[in-house]
Write an enzyme that holds these catalytic residues in place. Sequence first.
Site, PDB file in Angstrom:
ATOM      1  N   ILE A 161     -23.816  42.563  76.280  1.00 19.73           N
ATOM      2  CA  ILE A 161     -23.896  43.899  75.677  1.00 19.73           C
ATOM      3  C   ILE A 161     -25.320  44.439  75.773  1.00 19.73           C
ATOM      4  CG2 ILE A 161     -23.537  45.240  73.554  1.00 19.73           C
ATOM      5  CD1 ILE A 161     -20.939  44.085  74.742  1.00 19.73           C
ATOM      6  N   ASN A 191     -29.655  41.555  60.911  1.00 18.44           N
ATOM      7  CA  ASN A 191     -30.135  40.874  62.109  1.00 18.44           C
ATOM      8  C   ASN A 191     -31.124  41.794  62.820  1.00 18.44           C
ATOM      9  OD1 ASN A 191     -29.855  40.372  65.223  1.00 18.44           O
ATOM     10  ND2 ASN A 191     -29.158  38.482  64.274  1.00 18.44           N
ATOM     11  N   CYS A 234     -33.978  37.205  72.225  1.00 20.53           N
ATOM     12  CA  CYS A 234     -34.334  38.407  72.986  1.00 20.53           C
ATOM     13  C   CYS A 234     -35.407  38.060  74.031  1.00 20.53           C
ATOM     14  CB  CYS A 234     -34.907  39.478  72.071  1.00 20.53           C
ATOM     15  SG  CYS A 234     -33.843  39.980  70.726  1.00 20.53           S
ATOM     16  N   GLY A 282     -20.999  28.963  66.024  1.00 22.92           N
ATOM     17  CA  GLY A 282     -20.737  28.622  67.419  1.00 22.92           C
ATOM     18  C   GLY A 282     -19.334  28.076  67.572  1.00 22.92           C
ATOM     19  N   GLY A 296     -17.855  34.228  64.336  1.00 18.09           N
ATOM     20  CA  GLY A 296     -18.178  35.258  65.313  1.00 18.09           C
ATOM     21  C   GLY A 296     -17.004  35.698  66.155  1.00 18.09           C
TER      22      GLY A 296
END
Length: 299
Positions: A70, A98, A128, A241, A263
Amino acid sequence: MNTKVTIAGVELQNPVMTASGTFGSGAEYSEFIDLNALGAVVTKGVSNVPWQGNKTPRIAETYGGMLNAIGLQNPGVDIMIKRDIPFLRQYNTKIIVNVCGKSEQDYCEVVEQLSEEPVDMLEINISCPNVKEGGIAFGQDPKAVESITKAVKKYAKQPVIMKLSPNVTSIVDMAKAAEAGGADALSLINTLTGMKIDIHKRDFALANQTGGLSGPAIKPVAVRMVYQAAHAVKLPIIGMGGISNWEDAVEFLLAGATAISVGTANFYNPTATIEIVKGIEAYLEKYGYTDIKEIIGMV
């Protein structure tokens, strides 16, 4: 039965929260579930200015999970403050924002803006790419992890959770670096780097070529890394996860996680988080535990 857990002085009514980027900022899912029933809502990553994200296609299904590239598309922190935080404040759940950035200064600007906002904790996404260091992620270099942690801590008035990347040789080194930098908690793991090729088009399935792999396929890696980090540092850990159900969640708690984030499961089962809350309670009752803290780190 007590399902309350405490992370850096913040008490959650239960250990179940949402993983950043899979739950928007709660509004979309409020039609399906009662947000009051969650320990915390973790927002999508937010930057100092709006980000457009990557070119499409940017999601691909894989065996046992999905790839996403994304590119952290978001409208910027100003809109989050005006729109998303007031929405979440209506609910009796903790708010974790976040934060993402392309440089140390980017992160610090967002953290400073959020310092006066009514949010409970900040989760710093260090997966990032660091544009000033040639694009290597902040979370792939222990010195960078310690440095970025120290930098944001100067501006943060809320507890800081450092979200660790699994794309490293030693998760223990990264956990220790975050602890040395003054982190209040850790969350792990972020997505694993993966690739998919369309054999009929003979081309990459994602415009970005690579993407972040999430879903059930990564769970064994995540459990191992949570276990290792829990034994290496004294910080509370939020495990994530591939958590799809309450059994997965309990596995992370036994490995040493104080809380867990759900998630990818939200995409195919919007009520997954609530089912997990109820499942954990049933598990504790079945085995005669009166307090969830009795099972955290038991293995």
